[in-house]
Design a protein around this motif. Structure first.
Motif, short mmCIF file in Angstrom:
data_model
loop_
_atom_site.label_atom_id
_atom_site.label_comp_id
_atom_site.label_asym_id
_atom_site.label_seq_id
_atom_site.Cartn_x
_atom_site.Cartn_y
_atom_site.Cartn_z
N ALA A 119 0.83 -1.19 0.00
CA ALA A 119 0.00 0.00 0.00
C ALA A 119 0.87 1.24 0.00
CB ALA A 119 -0.92 -0.01 1.22
N PRO A 120 0.47 2.30 -0.72
CA PRO A 120 1.36 3.45 -0.86
C PRO A 120 1.42 4.36 0.35
CG PRO A 120 -0.65 3.77 -2.11
CD PRO A 120 -0.73 2.40 -1.53
N MET A 121 0.30 4.82 0.90
CA MET A 121 0.31 5.81 1.98
C MET A 121 -0.71 5.40 3.03
SD MET A 121 2.61 8.03 1.42
CE MET A 121 2.13 9.25 2.61
N ALA A 122 -0.47 5.88 4.28
CA ALA A 122 -1.34 5.48 5.38
C ALA A 122 -2.71 6.12 5.27
CB ALA A 122 -0.70 5.86 6.71
N GLN A 123 -2.79 7.34 4.77
CA GLN A 123 -4.07 8.04 4.75
C GLN A 123 -4.82 7.88 3.44
OE1 GLN A 123 -1.24 9.38 5.66
NE2 GLN A 123 -1.51 9.56 7.90
N ALA A 124 -4.27 7.17 2.49
CA ALA A 124 -4.92 7.07 1.19
C ALA A 124 -6.10 6.12 1.25
CB ALA A 124 -3.92 6.59 0.14
N PRO A 125 -7.25 6.46 0.68
CA PRO A 125 -8.38 5.52 0.67
C PRO A 125 -8.09 4.36 -0.26
CG PRO A 125 -8.87 7.49 -0.60
CD PRO A 125 -7.56 7.75 0.07
N MET A 126 -8.75 3.25 0.01
CA MET A 126 -8.54 2.05 -0.80
C MET A 126 -9.17 2.23 -2.17
SD MET A 126 -9.02 -1.19 1.68
CE MET A 126 -7.89 -1.50 3.04
N PRO A 145 3.14 2.52 4.25
CA PRO A 145 3.82 3.31 3.22
C PRO A 145 4.98 2.61 2.55
CG PRO A 145 4.50 4.04 5.39
CD PRO A 145 3.42 3.01 5.61
N SER A 146 5.56 1.59 3.18
CA SER A 146 6.78 1.01 2.61
C SER A 146 6.45 -0.18 1.75
CB SER A 146 7.72 0.57 3.74
OG SER A 146 7.08 -0.40 4.53
N PRO A 147 7.04 -0.31 0.57
CA PRO A 147 6.75 -1.45 -0.31
C PRO A 147 7.39 -2.71 0.24
CG PRO A 147 8.43 -0.07 -1.29
CD PRO A 147 7.99 0.63 -0.05
N LEU A 148 6.57 -3.71 0.54
CA LEU A 148 7.09 -4.97 1.04
C LEU A 148 7.42 -5.92 -0.10
CD1 LEU A 148 7.71 -6.88 3.34
CD2 LEU A 148 5.31 -7.55 3.39
N PHE A 149 6.49 -6.09 -1.04
CA PHE A 149 6.71 -6.95 -2.20
C PHE A 149 6.43 -6.13 -3.46
CE2 PHE A 149 5.27 -10.41 0.80
CZ PHE A 149 6.56 -10.74 1.13
N PRO A 150 7.30 -5.21 -3.84
CA PRO A 150 7.03 -4.37 -5.02
C PRO A 150 7.10 -5.18 -6.30
CG PRO A 150 9.27 -4.01 -4.23
CD PRO A 150 8.61 -4.92 -3.24
N HIS A 151 6.24 -4.82 -7.23
CA HIS A 151 6.22 -5.47 -8.53
C HIS A 151 5.70 -4.49 -9.55
CE1 HIS A 151 5.10 -8.31 -11.74
NE2 HIS A 151 6.00 -9.08 -11.21
N PRO A 152 6.35 -4.36 -10.68
CA PRO A 152 5.92 -3.34 -11.65
C PRO A 152 4.58 -3.63 -12.27
CG PRO A 152 7.67 -4.73 -12.55
CD PRO A 152 7.56 -5.07 -11.11
N GLN A 215 11.16 4.83 7.14
CA GLN A 215 9.73 5.02 6.96
C GLN A 215 9.17 5.84 8.12
OE1 GLN A 215 8.56 4.14 4.19
NE2 GLN A 215 10.18 2.77 3.47
N LYS A 216 8.11 6.57 7.86
CA LYS A 216 7.48 7.44 8.84
C LYS A 216 5.98 7.21 8.80
CE LYS A 216 6.60 12.32 9.89
NZ LYS A 216 6.88 13.72 9.50
N GLU A 217 5.39 7.10 10.01
CA GLU A 217 3.95 6.91 10.07
C GLU A 217 3.45 7.44 11.40
OE1 GLU A 217 0.57 3.38 9.82
OE2 GLU A 217 2.66 2.99 9.28
N THR A 218 2.31 8.09 11.38
CA THR A 218 1.69 8.64 12.58
C THR A 218 0.45 7.83 12.92
OG1 THR A 218 2.51 10.85 12.06
CG2 THR A 218 0.70 10.69 13.64
N VAL A 219 0.42 7.29 14.11
CA VAL A 219 -0.70 6.48 14.57
C VAL A 219 -1.10 6.97 15.94
CG1 VAL A 219 -1.51 4.17 15.16
CG2 VAL A 219 0.09 4.47 13.27
N THR A 223 4.25 9.63 16.23
CA THR A 223 4.96 9.44 14.97
C THR A 223 6.02 8.37 15.15
OG1 THR A 223 4.60 11.74 14.35
CG2 THR A 223 6.33 10.54 13.16
N TYR A 224 6.02 7.37 14.28
CA TYR A 224 6.97 6.26 14.34
C TYR A 224 7.93 6.37 13.17
CZ TYR A 224 3.69 4.08 17.62
OH TYR A 224 2.88 3.81 18.68
N PHE A 225 9.20 6.16 13.42
CA PHE A 225 10.22 6.05 12.40
C PHE A 225 10.82 4.66 12.48
CE2 PHE A 225 10.43 10.48 11.12
CZ PHE A 225 9.93 11.14 12.24
N TYR A 226 10.88 3.97 11.37
CA TYR A 226 11.43 2.62 11.37
C TYR A 226 12.03 2.34 10.00
CZ TYR A 226 6.80 1.76 9.33
OH TYR A 226 5.67 1.81 8.56
#
Length: 707
Positions: A119-126, A145-152, A215-219, A223-226
């Motif tokens: 999934a691209p962003m945390a706030q983006a609707p499906m 936000p982070s690509p786990l299994f990216p595929h073109p 990566q950065k995400e607010t929950v 705010t989490y950085f990992y």
């Protein structure tokens, strides 16, 4: 479920919501019990719990099957149905098809070829999936936000429909790594060492993995950085779209002596042993016929005598403790676990300083020793009694009852006259134990003594009547610590001063036990029979066993140690280790056969609450109309098929495969025929799954009173 009182309706709702939804992934995210399930999944270290809990969101918002992103995240199957079917066993309770079905079972669903995108962003609707049959609502779960299994081949809109670590099919796959986002994994979980099968199939060099991304995400205002350092799997990885069952592992398949043993379930011998243990654990006593047994003793209740209780006027003191003793199984009200209570009749504890030794015994945890939990006094039996609480091992029997309970064996020493030219008969004709079994006992007993002596204590109960045997060869030393309390001398300043002397007595007692096992009779350890017994050992057993017995029974110039007999055991340690690991392999294989049965049972239980319901919401035709009619036809497809000759066609593999496809919601099509054979409905398992989910949610809502 957290201490609150629940009525029948709430209990039913709690069971279905927490057990069924959490495992199978059915139900709505608005379930009243989901908050507890979410807390469980976020604190657990198992990827399967995370995946199962996350499925409550995904199933209610989009079609989990027709999306092209669902195939890679399908589940691995458990071991049950072998691909290499063995020859049928006439005695085995298996389902064997008797003829060709009127409707042949469908082929396996095609495997997907494209990996999953993130999934691209945390706030983006499906976004709506390309192949979904219904538009998806905006998700309440933040995407990742982070690509786990990216595929073109997958765009960001499609990727937003699924979060990493969330499986669309029921069950869980070890491929799903739950250590990416703070929403599903706190900081300790992101450092989890849960193995990922993808890690073993990709290059591990820094050049192959690429740069690490912060990566950065607010929950929840935080705010989490990992750093996402999860390697991507190879592009050619393809997994099944639903649960399938691989064959038995070859190291276990060629280990078992029975080639035609049942392959769907665990071995009958192991099953019977477990059932017997369960029966003994749950056994209760009729207090109307046993008024002398109290209903409660301290914090224990549901007492059940493990030994026959003689009449009060015929009770005798035991030869070990010089007190009248009795043994009970009881349940502790503090933790609701069963324990074994050893009662010492008529003993008044006058000094509590002995509890220092009891505390030392509590710290000993060994696989060949029964752990002492607590010691207390009570008047519940009508006198001053001292009670020792031990771990309860259901189905255990003493070494005395297994090997020395035959009076005819003692006559071998007492009645037989041995001459100089008339040696004892060989082992196979004298009814003696195999030497490998004796060495297995020696390894376990010496291991228990080594741990006890290292702790500065002495066993003092190395006696066949106080050694428990569970299964075939598993030993445990019982009643440890009893002598330390009964013979405690408060006048001594150093209560451990006599322990070295008691430890030497333990080694002598071990030698007597080994000699009795070698002779298969307790008469062999009597002083007048020692010469005959040693002659029997020298003729029928190895010199190592004879030397070990002589070392333990004869006086030595220096204090002996249990470590001294380890060179005599020698390489037999490896034999016992190998046997233990092989046994572990067999038990793990039996567990793998049963691991998916609970999930299938929950599926059938849900289906049973829907089919043939006489009335719902004052509608007597509810179960025969709409989605319920499809589920009724599916039930007939599962259980009521017949052959061309009209005879029932029964195949367990067909039932299990169809249930697994329904649970995963695969896009495979099937034909459902009405009972009058005038209508044929072509549906997919994903359609049936949607009908199944919505119908059961309707029943749950009515049961909880929300309708």
């Amino acid at each position: 479920m957290e201490g609150a009182s629940l009525n029948d309706a709430n209990l039913t709702n709690s069971y279905f919501s927490s057990s069924f939804i959490g495992v199978n992934g059915f139900g709505s995210p608005a379930e009243t019990k989901y908050s507890m399930m979410q807390r469980m999944t976020t604190s657990s270290s198992s990827p399967s719990l995370l995946n199962d809990g996350a499925k409550n969101f995904s199933h209610s918002t989009h079609d989990p099957v027709n999306s092209p992103t669902s195939s890679l995240f399908s589940d691995f199957g458990a071991l049950s149905i072998s691909q290499r079917r063995k020859a049928p066993n006439p005695a085995a309770s298996e389902f064997i098809p008797k003829g060709a079905p009127r409707m042949a079972p469908m082929a396996l669903a095609p495997m997907a070829q494209a990996p999953m995108a993130q999934a691209p962003m945390a706030q983006a609707p499906m976004a709506q999936a390309p192949m979904a049959q219904a538009p998806m609502a905006q998700s309440s779960v933040p995407a990742f936000p982070s690509p786990l299994f990216p595929h073109p081949g997958l765009n960001s809109s499609t990727a937003a429909a699924l979060a990493p670590g969330m499986s669309l099919s029921a069950g869980s796959s070890p491929l799903h790594s739950p250590k990416i986002t703070p929403h599903t994994s706190p900081a300790p979980r992101r450092r989890s060492h849960t193995p990922n099968p993808a890690n073993y199939m990709v290059p591990t060099s820094a050049a192959d993995q690429g740069p690490h991304m912060i990566q950065k995400e607010t929950v929840g205002g935080t705010t989490y950085f990992y750093t996402d350092n999860t390697p991507a799997p190879m592009s050619g990885m393809v997994f099944p779209t639903y649960h399938i069952y691989p064959p038995t592992a070859p190291n276990v398949a060629y280990m078992q002596p029975k080639a035609n043993a049942p392959s769907f379930f665990m071995a009958d011998e192991l099953r019977q042993e477990l059932i017997n243990r369960h029966l003994i654990t749950m056994a209760q006593i009729d207090h109307s016929e046993n008024p002398d047994v109290p209903s409660e003793v301290d914090s224990y209740h549901s007492l059940f005598p493990l030994e026959a209780l003689p009449p009060p006027n015929r009770m005798q003191k035991t030869s070990n403790f010089s007190y009248i003793t009795s043994c009970y199984k009881a349940v502790n009200s503090k933790d609701d676990l069963p324990y074994c209570l050893r009662r010492i009749h008529g003993f008044r504890l006058v000094n509590t300083k002995c509890m220092m030794l009891v505390d030392m015994w509590k710290k000993i945890q060994h696989s060949n020793s029964v752990t002492l939990r607590e010691v207390f006094t009570t008047k519940a039996f009508g006198d001053h009694s001292l009670v020792f609480s031990y771990d309860f091992h259901a189905g255990a029997e003493t070494m005395f009852s297994r090997h020395f309970n035959d009076p005819a064996a003692d006559s071998f020493f007492t009645k037989r006259k041995w001459g100089q030219h008339e040696p004892p008969p060989p082992r196979q004709h004298a009814g003696l134990l195999p030497e490998s079994l004796i060495w297995a006992y020696i390894v376990q007993l010496s291991s228990a003594l080594r741990t006890i002596h290292t702790a500065g204590l002495a066993c003092r109960v190395m006696d066949p009547s106080k050694i428990l045997i569970t299964g075939k060869t598993r030993l445990r030393v019982n009643c440890v610590g009893v002598f330390d309390v009964l013979t405690f001398d408060s006048s001594q300043t150093n209560h451990l001063a006599l322990m070295p002397q008691y430890q030497q007595a333990d080694l002598v007692s071990l030698g007597k036990v080994v000699l009795a096992l070698s002779c298969n009779s307790l008469a062999g350890i009597q002083r007048e029979n020692l010469q005959k017994a040693m002659e029997l050992v020298s003729i029928n057993y190895s010199s190592d066993l004879k030397n070990l017995i002589l070392y333990l029974l004869t006086e030595q110039s220096r204090p002996r140690s249990v470590n001294d007999i380890m060179p005599m055991i020698g390489a037999r340690f490896y034999t016992q280790l190998d046997a233990s690991q092989m046994r572990n392999d067999v038990i793990e294989e039996d567990l793998a056969k049963e691991v998916q049965n609970g999930r299938l049972f929950r599926l059938l239980a849900k289906l049973g609450t829907i089919n043939e319901r006489p009335e719902f919401q004052k509608d007597p035709t509810w179960s025969e109309t709409g989605d319920r009619y499809l589920l009724k036809l599916f039930r007939d497809h599962l259980f009521h098929q017949v052959t061309e000759a009209g005879t029932p066609w029964i195949d367990l593999s067909h039932i299990v495969a169809c249930l697994n496809k329904l649970d995963a919601g695969v896009p495979e099509k099937m034909s459902l025929v009405s009972r009058d054979e005038k209508s044929v409905l072509v549906v997919t398992y994903s359609d049936l799954k949607r009908c199944f989910d919505s119908t059961f949610q309707e029943l749950q809502a009515a049961a909880s009173g929300s309708l």
